[in-house]
Design a protein around this motif. Structure first.
Motif, PDB file in Angstrom:
ATOM      1  N   TYR A 233       0.834  -1.210   0.000  1.00  0.00           N
ATOM      2  CA  TYR A 233       0.000   0.000   0.000  1.00  0.00           C
ATOM      3  C   TYR A 233       0.876   1.271   0.000  1.00  0.00           C
ATOM      4  CZ  TYR A 233      -3.048   3.598   2.027  1.00  0.00           C
ATOM      5  OH  TYR A 233      -3.685   4.771   2.314  1.00  0.00           O
ATOM      6  N   PRO A 234       1.810   1.414   0.940  1.00  0.00           N
ATOM      7  CA  PRO A 234       2.711   2.579   0.823  1.00  0.00           C
ATOM      8  C   PRO A 234       3.506   2.608  -0.489  1.00  0.00           C
ATOM      9  CG  PRO A 234       2.944   1.570   3.003  1.00  0.00           C
ATOM     10  CD  PRO A 234       2.036   0.681   2.214  1.00  0.00           C
ATOM     11  N   VAL A 235       3.817   1.437  -1.029  1.00  0.00           N
ATOM     12  CA  VAL A 235       4.513   1.417  -2.331  1.00  0.00           C
ATOM     13  C   VAL A 235       3.603   2.046  -3.397  1.00  0.00           C
ATOM     14  CG1 VAL A 235       5.465  -0.075  -4.164  1.00  0.00           C
ATOM     15  CG2 VAL A 235       5.972  -0.570  -1.759  1.00  0.00           C
ATOM     16  N   ALA A 236       2.305   1.732  -3.322  1.00  0.00           N
ATOM     17  CA  ALA A 236       1.349   2.332  -4.260  1.00  0.00           C
ATOM     18  C   ALA A 236       1.302   3.852  -4.075  1.00  0.00           C
ATOM     19  CB  ALA A 236      -0.042   1.724  -4.040  1.00  0.00           C
ATOM     20  N   LEU A 237       1.320   4.306  -2.830  1.00  0.00           N
ATOM     21  CA  LEU A 237       1.319   5.756  -2.582  1.00  0.00           C
ATOM     22  C   LEU A 237       2.575   6.402  -3.169  1.00  0.00           C
ATOM     23  CD1 LEU A 237       0.160   5.876   1.167  1.00  0.00           C
ATOM     24  CD2 LEU A 237      -1.219   6.320  -0.872  1.00  0.00           C
ATOM     25  N   GLU A 238       3.693   5.709  -3.017  1.00  0.00           N
ATOM     26  CA  GLU A 238       4.960   6.243  -3.528  1.00  0.00           C
ATOM     27  C   GLU A 238       4.950   6.280  -5.065  1.00  0.00           C
ATOM     28  OE1 GLU A 238       7.347   7.901  -2.520  1.00  0.00           O
ATOM     29  OE2 GLU A 238       9.068   7.499  -3.788  1.00  0.00           O
ATOM     30  N   THR A 328      10.958 -12.080  -2.409  1.00  0.00           N
ATOM     31  CA  THR A 328      11.676 -11.620  -1.215  1.00  0.00           C
ATOM     32  C   THR A 328      10.784 -11.922  -0.012  1.00  0.00           C
ATOM     33  OG1 THR A 328      10.588  -9.471  -1.360  1.00  0.00           O
ATOM     34  CG2 THR A 328      12.772  -9.618  -2.354  1.00  0.00           C
ATOM     35  N   PRO A 329      11.321 -11.848   1.210  1.00  0.00           N
ATOM     36  CA  PRO A 329      10.420 -11.930   2.364  1.00  0.00           C
ATOM     37  C   PRO A 329       9.395 -10.801   2.269  1.00  0.00           C
ATOM     38  CG  PRO A 329      12.713 -12.051   3.059  1.00  0.00           C
ATOM     39  CD  PRO A 329      12.730 -11.695   1.608  1.00  0.00           C
ATOM     40  N   THR A 330       8.172 -11.061   2.712  1.00  0.00           N
ATOM     41  CA  THR A 330       7.060 -10.111   2.556  1.00  0.00           C
ATOM     42  C   THR A 330       7.435  -8.672   2.919  1.00  0.00           C
ATOM     43  OG1 THR A 330       5.566 -11.884   3.119  1.00  0.00           O
ATOM     44  CG2 THR A 330       4.675  -9.660   3.274  1.00  0.00           C
ATOM     45  N   LEU A 331       8.037  -8.497   4.097  1.00  0.00           N
ATOM     46  CA  LEU A 331       8.282  -7.126   4.565  1.00  0.00           C
ATOM     47  C   LEU A 331       9.344  -6.404   3.739  1.00  0.00           C
ATOM     48  CD1 LEU A 331       8.013  -7.770   8.396  1.00  0.00           C
ATOM     49  CD2 LEU A 331       6.660  -6.090   7.127  1.00  0.00           C
ATOM     50  N   LEU A 332      10.188  -7.158   3.053  1.00  0.00           N
ATOM     51  CA  LEU A 332      11.260  -6.515   2.266  1.00  0.00           C
ATOM     52  C   LEU A 332      10.825  -6.203   0.835  1.00  0.00           C
ATOM     53  CD1 LEU A 332      14.490  -8.518   3.312  1.00  0.00           C
ATOM     54  CD2 LEU A 332      13.376  -6.620   4.480  1.00  0.00           C
ATOM     55  N   GLN A 333       9.637  -6.655   0.440  1.00  0.00           N
ATOM     56  CA  GLN A 333       9.226  -6.500  -0.965  1.00  0.00           C
ATOM     57  C   GLN A 333       9.302  -5.059  -1.493  1.00  0.00           C
ATOM     58  OE1 GLN A 333       5.247  -6.541  -2.504  1.00  0.00           O
ATOM     59  NE2 GLN A 333       5.629  -8.399  -3.654  1.00  0.00           N
ATOM     60  N   PRO A 334       9.015  -4.037  -0.661  1.00  0.00           N
ATOM     61  CA  PRO A 334       9.088  -2.669  -1.193  1.00  0.00           C
ATOM     62  C   PRO A 334      10.447  -2.311  -1.809  1.00  0.00           C
ATOM     63  CG  PRO A 334       7.892  -2.664   0.872  1.00  0.00           C
ATOM     64  CD  PRO A 334       8.439  -4.057   0.717  1.00  0.00           C
ATOM     65  N   LEU A 335      11.517  -2.952  -1.343  1.00  0.00           N
ATOM     66  CA  LEU A 335      12.839  -2.636  -1.898  1.00  0.00           C
ATOM     67  C   LEU A 335      12.942  -2.998  -3.380  1.00  0.00           C
ATOM     68  CD1 LEU A 335      15.146  -3.832   1.031  1.00  0.00           C
ATOM     69  CD2 LEU A 335      14.864  -1.474   0.237  1.00  0.00           C
TER      70      LEU A 335
END
Ligand code: M6R
Length: 369
Positions: A233-238, A328-335
Protein backbone atom coordinates in the motif's frame (compact mmCIF):
# COMPACT_ATOMS: atom_id res chain seq x y z
CA UNK A 1 28.29 14.64 -12.67
CA UNK A 2 25.61 12.63 -14.48
CA UNK A 3 28.00 9.77 -15.24
CA UNK A 4 26.79 9.30 -18.82
CA UNK A 5 23.08 9.38 -17.93
CA UNK A 6 20.69 11.98 -19.36
CA UNK A 7 19.35 12.84 -15.92
CA UNK A 8 20.51 12.66 -12.34
CA UNK A 9 17.36 10.71 -11.58
CA UNK A 10 18.39 7.92 -13.97
CA UNK A 11 21.85 7.85 -12.45
CA UNK A 12 20.40 7.73 -8.94
CA UNK A 13 17.99 4.93 -9.84
CA UNK A 14 20.94 2.95 -11.22
CA UNK A 15 22.99 3.60 -8.08
CA UNK A 16 20.42 1.93 -5.83
CA UNK A 17 22.08 -1.50 -5.48
CA UNK A 18 25.27 0.18 -4.27
CA UNK A 19 23.39 2.63 -2.05
CA UNK A 20 21.51 -0.22 -0.39
CA UNK A 21 24.73 -2.19 0.14
CA UNK A 22 26.49 0.88 1.55
CA UNK A 23 23.71 1.49 4.06
CA UNK A 24 24.13 -2.07 5.33
CA UNK A 25 27.92 -1.93 5.36
CA UNK A 26 29.48 -2.50 8.77
CA UNK A 27 26.11 -2.87 10.45
CA UNK A 28 25.85 -6.68 10.30
CA UNK A 29 28.61 -8.55 12.15
CA UNK A 30 30.20 -11.89 11.23
CA UNK A 31 27.73 -13.74 13.46
CA UNK A 32 24.79 -12.19 11.60
CA UNK A 33 23.78 -9.79 14.39
CA UNK A 34 23.26 -6.07 14.06
CA UNK A 35 25.72 -3.59 15.50
CA UNK A 36 24.28 -0.10 15.36
CA UNK A 37 26.95 1.57 17.48
CA UNK A 38 26.01 5.03 16.28
CA UNK A 39 22.52 4.70 17.74
CA UNK A 40 23.58 6.32 20.97
CA UNK A 41 20.44 5.53 22.89
CA UNK A 42 21.34 2.89 25.49
CA UNK A 43 19.99 -0.63 25.14
CA UNK A 44 18.43 -0.16 28.59
CA UNK A 45 16.48 2.83 27.27
CA UNK A 46 15.51 0.96 24.10
CA UNK A 47 14.10 -1.86 26.23
CA UNK A 48 11.90 0.67 28.02
CA UNK A 49 10.38 2.10 24.83
CA UNK A 50 6.63 1.52 24.81
CA UNK A 51 5.67 3.43 21.66
CA UNK A 52 7.38 4.44 18.42
CA UNK A 53 6.25 7.52 16.53
CA UNK A 54 7.62 8.19 13.05
CA UNK A 55 7.48 11.68 11.56
CA UNK A 56 8.43 12.53 7.98
CA UNK A 57 7.18 14.15 4.76
CA UNK A 58 6.59 13.00 1.20
CA UNK A 59 8.63 10.01 0.14
CA UNK A 60 10.25 9.75 3.59
CA UNK A 61 6.73 9.48 5.04
CA UNK A 62 6.09 6.50 2.76
CA UNK A 63 9.26 4.86 4.11
CA UNK A 64 7.83 5.46 7.58
CA UNK A 65 4.52 3.80 6.67
CA UNK A 66 6.44 0.69 5.61
CA UNK A 67 8.58 0.83 8.76
CA UNK A 68 5.42 0.58 10.88
CA UNK A 69 4.69 -2.90 9.53
CA UNK A 70 8.24 -4.02 10.27
CA UNK A 71 8.48 -2.45 13.73
CA UNK A 72 5.15 -3.75 14.96
CA UNK A 73 5.77 -7.23 13.55
CA UNK A 74 9.31 -7.73 14.82
CA UNK A 75 9.12 -5.83 18.11
CA UNK A 76 5.40 -5.80 19.09
CA UNK A 77 5.84 -2.13 20.06
CA UNK A 78 2.93 0.02 18.84
CA UNK A 79 4.05 2.38 16.11
CA UNK A 80 2.35 5.47 14.69
CA UNK A 81 3.39 7.25 11.53
CA UNK A 82 2.48 10.85 11.03
CA UNK A 83 3.01 13.55 8.48
CA UNK A 84 5.49 15.88 10.16
CA UNK A 85 3.48 18.91 9.04
CA UNK A 86 0.43 17.73 11.02
CA UNK A 87 2.17 16.30 14.05
CA UNK A 88 2.69 19.12 16.54
CA UNK A 89 -0.59 20.82 15.77
CA UNK A 90 -2.72 18.08 17.29
CA UNK A 91 -1.11 17.88 20.74
CA UNK A 92 0.33 14.37 20.29
CA UNK A 93 0.83 12.15 23.35
CA UNK A 94 4.57 11.87 23.96
CA UNK A 95 6.70 10.99 26.97
CA UNK A 96 10.23 9.75 27.74
CA UNK A 97 9.28 6.18 26.82
CA UNK A 98 8.22 7.24 23.32
CA UNK A 99 10.92 6.78 20.67
CA UNK A 100 10.43 9.28 17.88
CA UNK A 101 12.04 8.50 14.53
CA UNK A 102 12.45 11.44 12.14
CA UNK A 103 13.18 10.39 8.56
CA UNK A 104 14.64 12.95 6.15
CA UNK A 105 16.93 12.72 3.14
CA UNK A 106 18.08 16.33 3.32
CA UNK A 107 18.01 16.74 7.08
CA UNK A 108 16.72 20.26 6.51
CA UNK A 109 12.96 19.78 6.03
CA UNK A 110 11.37 22.39 8.28
CA UNK A 111 8.16 20.43 8.96
CA UNK A 112 10.18 17.44 10.19
CA UNK A 113 12.54 19.63 12.20
CA UNK A 114 9.66 21.36 13.99
CA UNK A 115 8.06 17.96 14.74
CA UNK A 116 11.25 16.63 16.31
CA UNK A 117 11.76 19.78 18.36
CA UNK A 118 8.25 19.37 19.68
CA UNK A 119 8.93 15.72 20.58
CA UNK A 120 12.14 16.57 22.44
CA UNK A 121 10.37 19.31 24.39
CA UNK A 122 8.01 16.59 25.66
CA UNK A 123 11.00 14.51 26.82
CA UNK A 124 10.95 11.91 24.03
CA UNK A 125 14.17 10.60 22.52
CA UNK A 126 14.57 11.29 18.81
CA UNK A 127 16.44 9.05 16.39
CA UNK A 128 17.06 10.61 12.98
CA UNK A 129 17.35 8.57 9.79
CA UNK A 130 19.10 10.94 7.44
CA UNK A 131 21.21 11.03 4.29
CA UNK A 132 23.05 14.32 4.79
CA UNK A 133 25.94 14.37 7.24
CA UNK A 134 25.92 17.18 9.72
CA UNK A 135 22.57 18.61 8.61
CA UNK A 136 20.17 20.21 11.09
CA UNK A 137 17.86 17.25 11.82
CA UNK A 138 20.62 14.87 12.94
CA UNK A 139 22.35 17.69 14.86
CA UNK A 140 19.20 18.29 16.85
CA UNK A 141 18.40 14.61 17.45
CA UNK A 142 19.56 12.32 20.27
CA UNK A 143 20.99 9.84 17.79
CA UNK A 144 21.31 9.36 14.06
CA UNK A 145 21.45 6.44 11.70
CA UNK A 146 22.84 7.72 8.42
CA UNK A 147 21.69 6.29 5.13
CA UNK A 148 24.71 6.07 2.89
CA UNK A 149 22.98 6.77 -0.42
CA UNK A 150 25.48 9.45 -1.45
CA UNK A 151 24.29 12.86 -2.66
CA UNK A 152 20.83 12.82 -4.23
CA UNK A 153 20.49 15.65 -6.75
CA UNK A 154 17.21 14.94 -8.58
CA UNK A 155 14.23 16.45 -6.78
CA UNK A 156 12.37 13.13 -6.96
CA UNK A 157 13.70 10.89 -4.24
CA UNK A 158 14.78 7.41 -5.34
CA UNK A 159 17.95 5.97 -3.83
CA UNK A 160 17.31 7.91 -0.63
CA UNK A 161 13.97 6.11 -0.31
CA UNK A 162 15.44 2.64 -0.71
CA UNK A 163 18.15 3.38 1.84
CA UNK A 164 15.59 4.89 4.24
CA UNK A 165 13.76 1.58 4.02
CA UNK A 166 16.96 -0.31 4.76
CA UNK A 167 17.65 1.95 7.75
CA UNK A 168 14.08 1.45 9.01
CA UNK A 169 14.42 -2.33 8.72
CA UNK A 170 17.72 -2.13 10.61
CA UNK A 171 16.10 -0.14 13.42
CA UNK A 172 13.14 -2.53 13.59
CA UNK A 173 15.39 -5.59 13.60
CA UNK A 174 17.75 -3.98 16.12
CA UNK A 175 14.88 -3.18 18.48
CA UNK A 176 13.72 -6.78 18.09
CA UNK A 177 17.25 -8.04 18.76
CA UNK A 178 17.74 -5.83 21.83
CA UNK A 179 14.37 -6.68 23.31
CA UNK A 180 14.46 -10.38 22.38
CA UNK A 181 11.06 -11.04 20.86
CA UNK A 182 9.65 -14.39 19.86
CA UNK A 183 10.66 -13.63 16.29
CA UNK A 184 14.37 -14.28 16.99
CA UNK A 185 14.79 -16.90 14.25
CA UNK A 186 12.86 -14.85 11.72
CA UNK A 187 14.92 -11.77 12.59
CA UNK A 188 18.15 -13.69 11.96
CA UNK A 189 16.79 -15.02 8.65
CA UNK A 190 15.69 -11.55 7.52
CA UNK A 191 19.10 -10.09 8.37
CA UNK A 192 20.58 -12.73 6.04
CA UNK A 193 18.06 -11.87 3.30
CA UNK A 194 18.71 -8.17 3.73
CA UNK A 195 22.43 -8.70 3.22
CA UNK A 196 21.68 -10.16 -0.23
CA UNK A 197 18.97 -7.71 -1.25
CA UNK A 198 21.17 -5.34 -3.25
CA UNK A 199 21.71 -8.11 -5.84
CA UNK A 200 17.94 -8.42 -6.19
CA UNK A 201 17.59 -4.67 -6.77
CA UNK A 202 20.30 -4.99 -9.42
CA UNK A 203 18.35 -7.81 -11.07
CA UNK A 204 15.19 -5.67 -11.23
CA UNK A 205 17.11 -2.85 -12.88
CA UNK A 206 18.22 -5.19 -15.67
CA UNK A 207 14.62 -5.94 -16.68
CA UNK A 208 13.22 -2.42 -16.98
CA UNK A 209 13.01 -1.99 -20.77
CA UNK A 210 9.38 -3.24 -21.04
CA UNK A 211 8.43 -0.83 -18.22
CA UNK A 212 9.90 2.08 -20.17
CA UNK A 213 8.07 0.99 -23.29
CA UNK A 214 4.81 0.74 -21.37
CA UNK A 215 5.33 4.20 -19.84
CA UNK A 216 5.83 5.75 -23.30
CA UNK A 217 2.59 4.15 -24.50
CA UNK A 218 0.68 5.90 -21.68
CA UNK A 219 2.06 9.39 -22.28
CA UNK A 220 -1.28 10.85 -23.33
CA UNK A 221 -3.31 9.47 -20.40
CA UNK A 222 -4.62 11.80 -17.71
CA UNK A 223 -4.93 9.47 -14.73
CA UNK A 224 -3.15 6.43 -13.33
CA UNK A 225 -4.29 4.60 -10.20
CA UNK A 226 -2.07 2.49 -7.93
CA UNK A 227 -3.28 -0.30 -5.66
CA UNK A 228 -1.50 -2.30 -3.00
CA UNK A 229 -2.03 -4.10 0.28
CA UNK A 230 0.07 -4.50 3.42
CA UNK A 231 3.51 -3.00 2.64
CA UNK A 232 2.41 -2.76 -0.99
CA UNK A 233 0.00 0.00 0.00
CA UNK A 234 2.71 2.58 0.82
CA UNK A 235 4.51 1.42 -2.33
CA UNK A 236 1.35 2.33 -4.26
CA UNK A 237 1.32 5.76 -2.58
CA UNK A 238 4.96 6.24 -3.53
CA UNK A 239 4.30 5.22 -7.15
CA UNK A 240 1.50 7.80 -7.31
CA UNK A 241 3.62 10.54 -5.74
CA UNK A 242 6.42 9.95 -8.25
CA UNK A 243 3.97 10.23 -11.12
CA UNK A 244 2.43 13.46 -9.78
CA UNK A 245 5.70 15.21 -9.26
CA UNK A 246 7.41 14.08 -12.45
CA UNK A 247 4.69 13.52 -15.04
CA UNK A 248 2.20 16.09 -13.63
CA UNK A 249 -0.52 13.48 -13.98
CA UNK A 250 -3.41 12.77 -11.71
CA UNK A 251 -2.28 9.73 -9.77
CA UNK A 252 -3.67 8.17 -6.63
CA UNK A 253 -2.66 5.27 -4.47
CA UNK A 254 -5.22 3.15 -2.66
CA UNK A 255 -5.26 0.21 -0.29
CA UNK A 256 -6.83 -2.41 -2.53
CA UNK A 257 -9.32 -3.38 0.19
CA UNK A 258 -10.73 0.16 0.04
CA UNK A 259 -11.68 -0.16 -3.63
CA UNK A 260 -15.19 -1.34 -2.87
CA UNK A 261 -15.66 1.54 -0.41
CA UNK A 262 -15.54 4.16 -3.13
CA UNK A 263 -12.61 4.27 -5.53
CA UNK A 264 -13.95 1.46 -7.73
CA UNK A 265 -16.39 4.08 -9.08
CA UNK A 266 -13.39 5.66 -10.82
CA UNK A 267 -12.64 2.57 -12.88
CA UNK A 268 -13.50 2.99 -16.54
CA UNK A 269 -12.45 1.58 -19.86
CA UNK A 270 -8.71 1.78 -20.57
CA UNK A 271 -7.85 3.45 -17.25
CA UNK A 272 -4.32 2.30 -16.34
CA UNK A 273 -4.25 0.72 -12.88
CA UNK A 274 -0.98 -0.44 -11.38
CA UNK A 275 -1.34 -3.22 -8.82
CA UNK A 276 1.44 -4.24 -6.43
CA UNK A 277 0.80 -7.88 -5.59
CA UNK A 278 1.93 -9.33 -2.24
CA UNK A 279 3.90 -12.54 -2.24
CA UNK A 280 1.73 -15.66 -2.68
CA UNK A 281 3.94 -17.33 -0.04
CA UNK A 282 3.99 -14.89 2.87
CA UNK A 283 0.51 -13.40 3.28
CA UNK A 284 -1.31 -15.75 0.93
CA UNK A 285 -4.78 -14.59 2.03
CA UNK A 286 -3.95 -11.09 0.90
CA UNK A 287 -2.58 -12.43 -2.34
CA UNK A 288 -5.85 -14.16 -3.16
CA UNK A 289 -7.83 -11.03 -2.28
CA UNK A 290 -5.77 -8.84 -4.53
CA UNK A 291 -6.15 -11.31 -7.39
CA UNK A 292 -9.93 -10.83 -7.02
CA UNK A 293 -9.43 -7.05 -7.03
CA UNK A 294 -7.50 -7.31 -10.29
CA UNK A 295 -10.32 -9.40 -11.79
CA UNK A 296 -12.90 -6.84 -10.63
CA UNK A 297 -11.17 -3.86 -12.16
CA UNK A 298 -10.37 -5.70 -15.34
CA UNK A 299 -14.00 -6.73 -15.71
CA UNK A 300 -14.77 -2.98 -15.72
CA UNK A 301 -12.36 -2.38 -18.56
CA UNK A 302 -9.27 -1.12 -16.70
CA UNK A 303 -5.86 -1.75 -18.21
CA UNK A 304 -4.11 -3.76 -15.50
CA UNK A 305 -0.40 -3.29 -14.89
CA UNK A 306 0.57 -5.95 -12.41
CA UNK A 307 3.78 -6.06 -10.39
CA UNK A 308 4.16 -9.60 -9.09
CA UNK A 309 6.79 -12.00 -7.87
CA UNK A 310 8.53 -14.36 -10.24
CA UNK A 311 6.66 -17.63 -10.18
CA UNK A 312 3.33 -16.09 -9.21
CA UNK A 313 1.24 -17.60 -12.00
CA UNK A 314 -2.20 -16.88 -10.50
CA UNK A 315 -2.10 -13.21 -11.57
CA UNK A 316 -0.94 -13.79 -15.14
CA UNK A 317 -4.39 -14.31 -16.76
CA UNK A 318 -5.62 -10.93 -15.48
CA UNK A 319 -2.57 -8.83 -16.24
CA UNK A 320 -2.53 -6.74 -19.40
CA UNK A 321 1.08 -5.96 -18.50
CA UNK A 322 3.04 -8.11 -16.10
CA UNK A 323 6.13 -6.73 -14.38
CA UNK A 324 8.14 -9.39 -12.57
CA UNK A 325 10.07 -8.79 -9.37
CA UNK A 326 12.24 -11.26 -7.43
CA UNK A 327 10.72 -13.20 -4.54
CA UNK A 328 11.68 -11.62 -1.22
CA UNK A 329 10.42 -11.93 2.36
CA UNK A 330 7.06 -10.11 2.56
CA UNK A 331 8.28 -7.13 4.57
CA UNK A 332 11.26 -6.51 2.27
CA UNK A 333 9.23 -6.50 -0.96
CA UNK A 334 9.09 -2.67 -1.19
CA UNK A 335 12.84 -2.64 -1.90
CA UNK A 336 12.25 -4.37 -5.22
CA UNK A 337 8.64 -3.33 -5.96
CA UNK A 338 9.34 0.41 -5.88
CA UNK A 339 12.04 0.34 -8.54
CA UNK A 340 9.73 -0.27 -11.56
CA UNK A 341 7.50 2.57 -10.35
CA UNK A 342 10.45 4.97 -10.30
CA UNK A 343 11.45 3.95 -13.82
CA UNK A 344 7.82 4.22 -14.96
CA UNK A 345 7.42 7.79 -13.66
CA UNK A 346 10.79 8.93 -14.99
CA UNK A 347 10.07 7.58 -18.48
CA UNK A 348 6.54 9.02 -18.54
CA UNK A 349 7.90 12.42 -17.55
CA UNK A 350 10.46 12.24 -20.35
CA UNK A 351 7.81 11.18 -22.86
CA UNK A 352 5.67 14.15 -21.84
CA UNK A 353 8.60 16.50 -22.32
CA UNK A 354 8.93 17.40 -18.64
CA UNK A 355 12.05 18.42 -16.82
CA UNK A 356 12.90 15.23 -14.93
CA UNK A 357 15.45 16.44 -12.41
CA UNK A 358 13.79 19.74 -11.63
CA UNK A 359 9.99 19.38 -11.78
CA UNK A 360 7.95 22.56 -11.78
CA UNK A 361 7.08 24.19 -8.45
CA UNK A 362 9.31 21.84 -6.42
CA UNK A 363 12.55 22.25 -4.49
CA UNK A 364 14.95 19.52 -3.36
CA UNK A 365 14.79 20.56 0.23
CA UNK A 366 11.77 22.31 1.67
CA UNK A 367 13.08 24.65 4.36
CA UNK A 368 9.84 26.51 5.00
CA UNK A 369 6.83 25.28 6.95
O1 M6R B 1 14.61 15.76 2.58
P1 M6R B 1 13.37 15.06 3.05
O2 M6R B 1 13.48 13.58 3.00
O3 M6R B 1 12.95 15.49 4.44
O4 M6R B 1 12.23 15.49 2.07
C1 M6R B 1 10.89 15.12 2.27
C2 M6R B 1 10.05 15.37 1.03
O5 M6R B 1 10.04 16.75 0.74
C3 M6R B 1 10.56 14.58 -0.18
O6 M6R B 1 10.61 13.22 0.06
C4 M6R B 1 9.67 14.84 -1.41
O7 M6R B 1 8.40 14.28 -1.20
C5 M6R B 1 10.35 14.28 -2.68
N1 M6R B 1 10.39 15.27 -3.71
C6 M6R B 1 9.66 13.05 -3.20
O8 M6R B 1 10.24 12.55 -4.35
Amino acid sequence: EKGGYDYFMLKEIAEQPKAVADTLLGRIDAAGSLTLDEVRISTAELREVDKVVIVACGTAFHAGLIAKYAIEHWTRIPCEVELASEFRYRDPILDPRTLVIAISQSGETMDTLMALRHAREQGSKVLAICNTNGSTIPRESDAVLYTHAGPEVAVASTKAFLTQLVACYLVALYLGQVRGTKWGDEIRAVIRDLSKISQEVERVLKTMEPVRELARSLATKNTVLFLGRHVGYPVALEGALKLKELAYMHAEGFAAGELKHGPIALIEKDLPVVVVVPSPRGRSVLHDKIVSNIQEIRARGARTIVIAEEGDEAVAPYADHLIRIPATPTLLQPLVATVPLQVFACELATARGNEVDQPRNLAKSVTVE
